[in-house]
Design a protein around this motif. Structure first.
Motif, PDB file in Angstrom:
ATOM      1  N   LEU A  83      50.883  22.041  44.295  1.00 13.41           N
ATOM      2  CA  LEU A  83      52.284  21.654  44.128  1.00 13.41           C
ATOM      3  C   LEU A  83      52.924  21.587  45.506  1.00 13.41           C
ATOM      4  O   LEU A  83      52.957  22.580  46.233  1.00 13.41           O
ATOM      5  CB  LEU A  83      53.006  22.659  43.234  1.00 13.41           C
ATOM      6  CG  LEU A  83      52.629  22.592  41.744  1.00 13.41           C
ATOM      7  CD1 LEU A  83      53.125  23.824  41.010  1.00 13.41           C
ATOM      8  CD2 LEU A  83      53.191  21.323  41.101  1.00 13.41           C
ATOM      9  N   ASP A  84      53.404  20.406  45.871  1.00 14.12           N
ATOM     10  CA  ASP A  84      53.997  20.179  47.190  1.00 14.12           C
ATOM     11  C   ASP A  84      55.479  19.854  46.988  1.00 14.12           C
ATOM     12  O   ASP A  84      55.814  18.795  46.460  1.00 14.12           O
ATOM     13  CB  ASP A  84      53.210  19.024  47.848  1.00 14.12           C
ATOM     14  CG  ASP A  84      53.967  18.304  48.954  1.00 14.12           C
ATOM     15  OD1 ASP A  84      55.044  18.768  49.365  1.00 14.12           O
ATOM     16  OD2 ASP A  84      53.462  17.257  49.408  1.00 14.12           O
ATOM     17  N   GLY A  85      56.322  20.803  47.367  1.00 12.11           N
ATOM     18  CA  GLY A  85      57.768  20.570  47.234  1.00 12.11           C
ATOM     19  C   GLY A  85      58.319  20.992  45.878  1.00 12.11           C
ATOM     20  O   GLY A  85      59.473  20.704  45.565  1.00 12.11           O
ATOM     21  N   PHE A  86      57.534  21.653  45.086  1.00 14.80           N
ATOM     22  CA  PHE A  86      57.973  22.201  43.802  1.00 14.80           C
ATOM     23  C   PHE A  86      57.274  23.528  43.597  1.00 14.80           C
ATOM     24  O   PHE A  86      56.066  23.600  43.855  1.00 14.80           O
ATOM     25  CB  PHE A  86      57.625  21.261  42.640  1.00 14.80           C
ATOM     26  CG  PHE A  86      58.060  21.804  41.300  1.00 14.80           C
ATOM     27  CD1 PHE A  86      59.307  21.510  40.792  1.00 14.80           C
ATOM     28  CD2 PHE A  86      57.215  22.642  40.570  1.00 14.80           C
ATOM     29  CE1 PHE A  86      59.707  22.034  39.565  1.00 14.80           C
ATOM     30  CE2 PHE A  86      57.619  23.178  39.354  1.00 14.80           C
ATOM     31  CZ  PHE A  86      58.864  22.864  38.848  1.00 14.80           C
ATOM     32  N   PRO A  87      57.940  24.572  43.147  1.00 12.47           N
ATOM     33  CA  PRO A  87      59.371  24.678  42.860  1.00 12.47           C
ATOM     34  C   PRO A  87      60.204  24.792  44.148  1.00 12.47           C
ATOM     35  O   PRO A  87      59.688  25.148  45.193  1.00 12.47           O
ATOM     36  CB  PRO A  87      59.451  25.968  42.043  1.00 12.47           C
ATOM     37  CG  PRO A  87      58.285  26.783  42.488  1.00 12.47           C
ATOM     38  CD  PRO A  87      57.209  25.823  42.875  1.00 12.47           C
ATOM     39  N   ARG A  88      61.468  24.509  43.984  1.00 12.40           N
ATOM     40  CA  ARG A  88      62.364  24.543  45.133  1.00 12.40           C
ATOM     41  C   ARG A  88      63.590  25.421  44.881  1.00 12.40           C
ATOM     42  O   ARG A  88      64.437  25.555  45.770  1.00 12.40           O
ATOM     43  CB  ARG A  88      62.856  23.120  45.402  1.00 12.40           C
ATOM     44  CG  ARG A  88      62.324  22.509  46.675  1.00 12.40           C
ATOM     45  CD  ARG A  88      62.835  21.086  46.729  1.00 12.40           C
ATOM     46  NE  ARG A  88      62.818  20.565  48.052  1.00 12.40           N
ATOM     47  CZ  ARG A  88      61.853  19.755  48.490  1.00 12.40           C
ATOM     48  NH1 ARG A  88      60.843  19.444  47.740  1.00 12.40           N
ATOM     49  NH2 ARG A  88      61.945  19.272  49.707  1.00 12.40           N
ATOM     50  N   THR A  89      63.677  25.953  43.693  1.00 15.00           N
ATOM     51  CA  THR A  89      64.777  26.873  43.372  1.00 15.00           C
ATOM     52  C   THR A  89      64.187  27.967  42.474  1.00 15.00           C
ATOM     53  O   THR A  89      63.127  27.760  41.868  1.00 15.00           O
ATOM     54  CB  THR A  89      65.898  26.164  42.561  1.00 15.00           C
ATOM     55  OG1 THR A  89      65.360  25.731  41.310  1.00 15.00           O
ATOM     56  CG2 THR A  89      66.490  24.980  43.289  1.00 15.00           C
ATOM     57  N   VAL A  90      64.912  29.077  42.359  1.00 12.95           N
ATOM     58  CA  VAL A  90      64.417  30.154  41.494  1.00 12.95           C
ATOM     59  C   VAL A  90      64.324  29.675  40.037  1.00 12.95           C
ATOM     60  O   VAL A  90      63.296  29.905  39.385  1.00 12.95           O
ATOM     61  CB  VAL A  90      65.272  31.438  41.658  1.00 12.95           C
ATOM     62  CG1 VAL A  90      64.908  32.468  40.595  1.00 12.95           C
ATOM     63  CG2 VAL A  90      65.064  32.016  43.055  1.00 12.95           C
ATOM     64  N   PRO A  91      65.346  28.961  39.507  1.00 13.46           N
ATOM     65  CA  PRO A  91      65.169  28.476  38.125  1.00 13.46           C
ATOM     66  C   PRO A  91      63.942  27.571  37.965  1.00 13.46           C
ATOM     67  O   PRO A  91      63.269  27.614  36.936  1.00 13.46           O
ATOM     68  CB  PRO A  91      66.466  27.692  37.849  1.00 13.46           C
ATOM     69  CG  PRO A  91      67.471  28.302  38.763  1.00 13.46           C
ATOM     70  CD  PRO A  91      66.725  28.717  39.992  1.00 13.46           C
ATOM     71  N   GLN A  92      63.621  26.776  38.984  1.00 12.25           N
ATOM     72  CA  GLN A  92      62.408  25.942  38.894  1.00 12.25           C
ATOM     73  C   GLN A  92      61.154  26.825  38.851  1.00 12.25           C
ATOM     74  O   GLN A  92      60.205  26.561  38.115  1.00 12.25           O
ATOM     75  CB  GLN A  92      62.300  24.991  40.085  1.00 12.25           C
ATOM     76  CG  GLN A  92      63.269  23.814  40.027  1.00 12.25           C
ATOM     77  CD  GLN A  92      63.130  22.861  41.215  1.00 12.25           C
ATOM     78  OE1 GLN A  92      62.087  22.775  41.853  1.00 12.25           O
ATOM     79  NE2 GLN A  92      64.204  22.153  41.513  1.00 12.25           N
ATOM     80  N   ALA A  93      61.162  27.885  39.656  1.00 15.96           N
ATOM     81  CA  ALA A  93      60.002  28.788  39.679  1.00 15.96           C
ATOM     82  C   ALA A  93      59.848  29.480  38.328  1.00 15.96           C
ATOM     83  O   ALA A  93      58.732  29.638  37.814  1.00 15.96           O
ATOM     84  CB  ALA A  93      60.166  29.821  40.790  1.00 15.96           C
ATOM     85  N   GLU A  94      60.980  29.872  37.735  1.00 15.20           N
ATOM     86  CA  GLU A  94      60.915  30.527  36.420  1.00 15.20           C
ATOM     87  C   GLU A  94      60.407  29.550  35.362  1.00 15.20           C
ATOM     88  O   GLU A  94      59.589  29.908  34.512  1.00 15.20           O
ATOM     89  CB  GLU A  94      62.304  31.063  36.041  1.00 15.20           C
ATOM     90  CG  GLU A  94      62.667  32.281  36.883  1.00 15.20           C
ATOM     91  CD  GLU A  94      64.149  32.663  36.781  1.00 15.20           C
ATOM     92  OE1 GLU A  94      64.501  33.756  37.272  1.00 15.20           O
ATOM     93  OE2 GLU A  94      64.952  31.865  36.237  1.00 15.20           O
ATOM     94  N   ALA A  95      60.890  28.304  35.450  1.00 16.57           N
ATOM     95  CA  ALA A  95      60.429  27.286  34.493  1.00 16.57           C
ATOM     96  C   ALA A  95      58.935  27.038  34.667  1.00 16.57           C
ATOM     97  O   ALA A  95      58.208  26.870  33.683  1.00 16.57           O
ATOM     98  CB  ALA A  95      61.211  25.987  34.685  1.00 16.57           C
ATOM     99  N   LEU A  96      58.478  27.044  35.916  1.00 17.70           N
ATOM    100  CA  LEU A  96      57.040  26.835  36.164  1.00 17.70           C
ATOM    101  C   LEU A  96      56.223  27.991  35.577  1.00 17.70           C
ATOM    102  O   LEU A  96      55.183  27.769  34.953  1.00 17.70           O
ATOM    103  CB  LEU A  96      56.771  26.694  37.667  1.00 17.70           C
ATOM    104  CG  LEU A  96      55.296  26.542  38.041  1.00 17.70           C
ATOM    105  CD1 LEU A  96      54.730  25.218  37.535  1.00 17.70           C
ATOM    106  CD2 LEU A  96      55.119  26.620  39.566  1.00 17.70           C
ATOM    107  N   ASP A  97      56.713  29.207  35.764  1.00 18.70           N
ATOM    108  CA  ASP A  97      56.019  30.372  35.182  1.00 18.70           C
ATOM    109  C   ASP A  97      55.828  30.182  33.681  1.00 18.70           C
ATOM    110  O   ASP A  97      54.762  30.432  33.139  1.00 18.70           O
ATOM    111  CB  ASP A  97      56.832  31.661  35.415  1.00 18.70           C
ATOM    112  CG  ASP A  97      56.723  32.154  36.855  1.00 18.70           C
ATOM    113  OD1 ASP A  97      55.842  31.655  37.582  1.00 18.70           O
ATOM    114  OD2 ASP A  97      57.530  33.024  37.244  1.00 18.70           O
ATOM    115  N   GLU A  98      56.903  29.725  33.033  1.00 23.81           N
ATOM    116  CA  GLU A  98      56.851  29.512  31.575  1.00 23.81           C
ATOM    117  C   GLU A  98      55.833  28.430  31.218  1.00 23.81           C
ATOM    118  O   GLU A  98      55.029  28.587  30.302  1.00 23.81           O
ATOM    119  CB  GLU A  98      58.238  29.071  31.062  1.00 23.81           C
ATOM    120  CG  GLU A  98      59.174  30.229  30.785  1.00 23.81           C
ATOM    121  CD  GLU A  98      58.595  31.206  29.768  1.00 23.81           C
ATOM    122  OE1 GLU A  98      58.219  30.771  28.665  1.00 23.81           O
ATOM    123  OE2 GLU A  98      58.474  32.410  30.104  1.00 23.81           O
TER     124      GLU A  98
END
Ligand code: AP5
Ligand code: MG
Length: 288
Positions: A83-98
């Motif tokens: 993943l290059d350039g994603f996640p870029r925010t904490v909510p994106q990281a949380e969504a990725l975890d899910e």
């Protein structure tokens, strides 16, 4: 192998992602590239994203999470991804975890490329010059003014991810100020040290490269073998990494220690040895 490359604009995420793609035969998932393609095609997402990107802001989380969710479902991502350039925010990281949890996928590591801010403008200017020389299209956001804004977005919204992944013992920090080759070598070394790649595959890739350089026969065969994905080794060697993680030592420090040891010998030492040294260090720490 499943990786995230984290770093400010111009830190070398795209450059290193492509090198990892070549080496391990996995796919690069760059949200920046996907969004630029959407802008060029003037899709509804592209139309929404274009002004935000041109001004150095971040495209809304739900848009990029949707893009990545769809992309991860495609068959070529099954063997592994960067993943290059994603996640870029904490909510994106949380969504990725899910997302990863639902898909039963485990992230191997987050590689942070650390680069002095003063070097970034120079790099972006070089990219512009190279693009012009090739007759390619210069990125609309590759100007000093927009770079300043992209950097501000990085500091405010993306940098917190360093803490996020450090807490989850996924963070590996690499000095991105070194020459491109050296950064690549360091990434490969730490990935082998934590057991994210099979050392055999990393070694073969290095041998193939050396053979190709010296022009010896059999280079093609070696290169073909080396480019095979290294997914097979992830399970067993991942256990070793997990064991030392349990002992409470952050991944970045563990990798640093074992990679220092690895560097004392040959360029790419077997991950078995690297893992052993990681274990030794962990045992010592547990005793102390
Ligand atoms: P994106 O395309 O991801 O851009 P970026 O993060 O700003 O990073 P760059 O692509 O500019 O740099 P890089 O780190 O890839 O460096 P590179 O390898 O090219 O995002 C663009 C925009 O899309 C964002 O601003 C945002 O609007 C939107 N977006 C994307 N993802 C999003 C998300 N998840 N959420 C919300 N919005 C999103 O290297 C740069 C230059 O340096 C090259 O010339 C290279 O040759 C050179 N170089 C590389 N390494 C070295 C080295 N070690 N030494 C010397 N030179 C080097
Ligand atoms: Mg890039």
């Amino acid at each position: 192998m499943r990786l995230i490359l984290l770093g400010p604009p111009g830190s070398g995420k795209g450059t290193q992602a492509q090198r990892l793609v070549q080496r391990y035969g996995i796919v690069q998932l760059s949200t920046g590239e996907m969004l630029r393609a959407a802008v060029a095609a003037q899709t509804p997402v592209g139309i929404k994203a274009q002004h935000i990107m041109a001004s150095g802001g971040l495209v809304p989380d739900e848009i990029v999470v949707g893009i990545i969710s769809d992309r991860l479902d495609q068959p070529d991502a099954a063997r592994g991804f960067i993943l290059d350039g994603f996640p870029r925010t904490v909510p994106q990281a949380e969504a990725l975890d899910e997302l990863l949890k639902k898909k039963h996928i485990k992230l191997d590591a987050v590689v942070e490329l650390r680069v002095n801010e003063s070097a970034l403008l120079q790099r972006v200017e070089t990219r512009v010059a190279e693009m012009r020389a090739r007759g390619g299209e210069v990125r609309i956001d590759d100007t000093p003014e927009v770079l300043t804004k992209r950097l501000a977005s990085y500091r405010a919204l993306t940098e917190p991810l360093i803490h996020y992944y450090s807490e989850r013992r996924k963070l590996l920090t690499v000095d991105g100020m070194m020459a491109i080759e050296h950064v690549t070598r360091e990434i490969n070394r730490i990935l082998a040290a934590i057991g994210a790649v099979e050392a055999k595959a990393a070694k073969k890739a290095d041998e193939a490269k050396r053979t190709a350089k010296t022009g010896k026969s059999g280079a093609k065969t070696a290169a073909r073998t080396a480019s095979k994905p290294a997914a097979k080794g992830t399970g067993a060697s991942g256990k070793a990494a997990k064991a030392s993680r349990k002992a409470g030592k952050p991944a970045s420090r563990r990798a640093k220690k074992s990679s220092r040891k690895a560097s004392a010998g040959s360029r790419v030492r077997s991950a078995g040895k690297a893992r052993k040294s990681a274990k030794k260090v962990t045992k010592k720490r547990a005793k102390a």
